[in-house]
Design a protein around this motif. Structure first.
Motif: not given
Ligand code: PLP
Ligand code: SF4
Length: 330
Positions: A93-114
């Motif tokens: 929950x703390x790493x959420x850029x927008x609901x469905x888009x997380x960034x914890x680490x430099x250079x890469x983001x993670x998208x919850x596509x479904x």
């Protein structure tokens, strides 16, 4: 003799296999010749049973301790409340850029596509994830990424991104390709393992034909998950991707012994799939019966390192909230 009705999934498209996945734990057990009354099942599940028949077909008949069955069978131990276990141990929950888009680490983001997965793994660290709040990448997500030139890699996760229809997936990949800062797309998926028919000609073409490089990270925990169909699917994927990797979770009663891990690495190696991470299970409520101690995990890695070429030894990692990478346990 296996009745013909048990093999009908072989003639189904991947979409039908997804739709017709087994959802009834008692039915699953009866297919395996096991008695539901003798096993402490949890029939009232917040996280429902789902397992495609292609995966069931690799389970051993009559074996209640089968390592594939154990990954998907809802048991009463999931109700245990253990200290230190929570619904969001990774504090996503703390790493959420927008609901469905997380960034914890430099250079890469993670998208919850479904939020959808082909299989429901009982140990899943996102079993309590508020998928309702997410969804496919929207214009807002893309705008957010366009303003972050530091993000060079976008990881499509979920849920399982390959549970999306090809049309939606193609649009998603095209949209990402159009973001100039993104150099790499990574897909985290269990679909090629649980429904090998997902690796279609269309999918291969879609992944191969990109400006960005595409890495696929599949998820298998045990050598028996890799049968002839899976092997064929992985070989095909390998030809249309920049890199093909596997991640596993270290799970008590599934793969917490040196032989199981060595067999898995060897079989992956034969298919050209490199073992990437071996994750320590996260402290997610309902999964404590899968826990393996850190001492035992280190001991296992040492044992397999003594038997395998270095490139077939996965990195044993644990995720600690707030760290700038996953923590490698040496
Ligand atoms: C695990 C994870 C990654 C990927 O980490 P790598 O070490 O690059 O594989 C990226 N973002 C999030 C949110 C993750 O949980
Ligand atoms: S496929 Fe992955 S995200 Fe889906 S339930 Fe299994 S571990 Fe969780």
């Amino acid at each position: 003799m296996i009745p013909a009705s048990e093999l009908s999934w072989r003639f189904e498209s991947w979409q039908d296999q997804l739709k017709n996945a087994e959802r009834d734990p008692a039915q699953l057990l009866s297919r395996l010749g096991l008695d539901a009354d003798k096993l402490a099942l949890d029939m009232d599940q917040g996280f429902p049973t789902r397992v495609p028949h292609a995966f069931v077909s690799r389970m051993r008949y009559g074996d209640p301790a089968d390592p594939l069955l154990r990954q998907v069978l809802p048991v009463l131990s999931e109700r245990l409340i253990a200290p230190g276990y929570s619904h969001d141990p990774l504090q996503e929950a703390d790493a959420t850029l927008r609901p469905g888009l997380l960034q914890k680490y430099n250079g890469r983001a993670l998208a919850i596509t479904t939020g959808a997965c082909a299989v429901h793994c009982r140990y899943c660290f996102r079993r309590h994830f508020p998928y309702g709040d997410s969804g496919a990448l929207t214009a807002k997500h893309l705008a957010e990424l366009a303003e972050r030139p530091d993000v060079q890699e976008l990881i499509l996760s979920g849920g399982d991104p390959l549970s999306l229809p090809d049309k939606i997936l193609a649009r998603l990949l095209d949209d990402i390709d159009a973001l100039p800062a993104i150099r790499r797309i990574r897909l985290h998926t269990r679909l090629p393992i649980v429904i090998p028919a997902r690796v279609t000609e269309d999918l291969k073409a879609m992944l191969a034909d990109r400006r960005t490089s595409v890495t696929v990270v599949v998820h298998a925990n045990h050598a028996r998950e890799l049968d002839a169909d899976t092997g064929e699917a992985l070989r095909a994927l390998k030809q249309s991707t920049t890199a093909l990797l596997n991640q596993s979770v270290l799970l008590a009663g599934v793969n917490d012994n040196a032989d199981a891990l060595i067999n898995l690495s060897n079989d992956l190696g034969d298919l050209g799939v490199l073992p990437y991470y071996l994750h320590m299970p996260d402290a997610v409520a309902g999964t404590q019966h899968f826990a393996v101690s850190e001492t035992r995990a280190r001991d296992l890695i040492q044992k397999i390192r003594a038997q395998l070429p270095g490139y077939l030894v996965p990195r044993l990692v644990r995720e600690e909230p707030g760290k700038d990478s996953k923590t490698v346990l040496l």
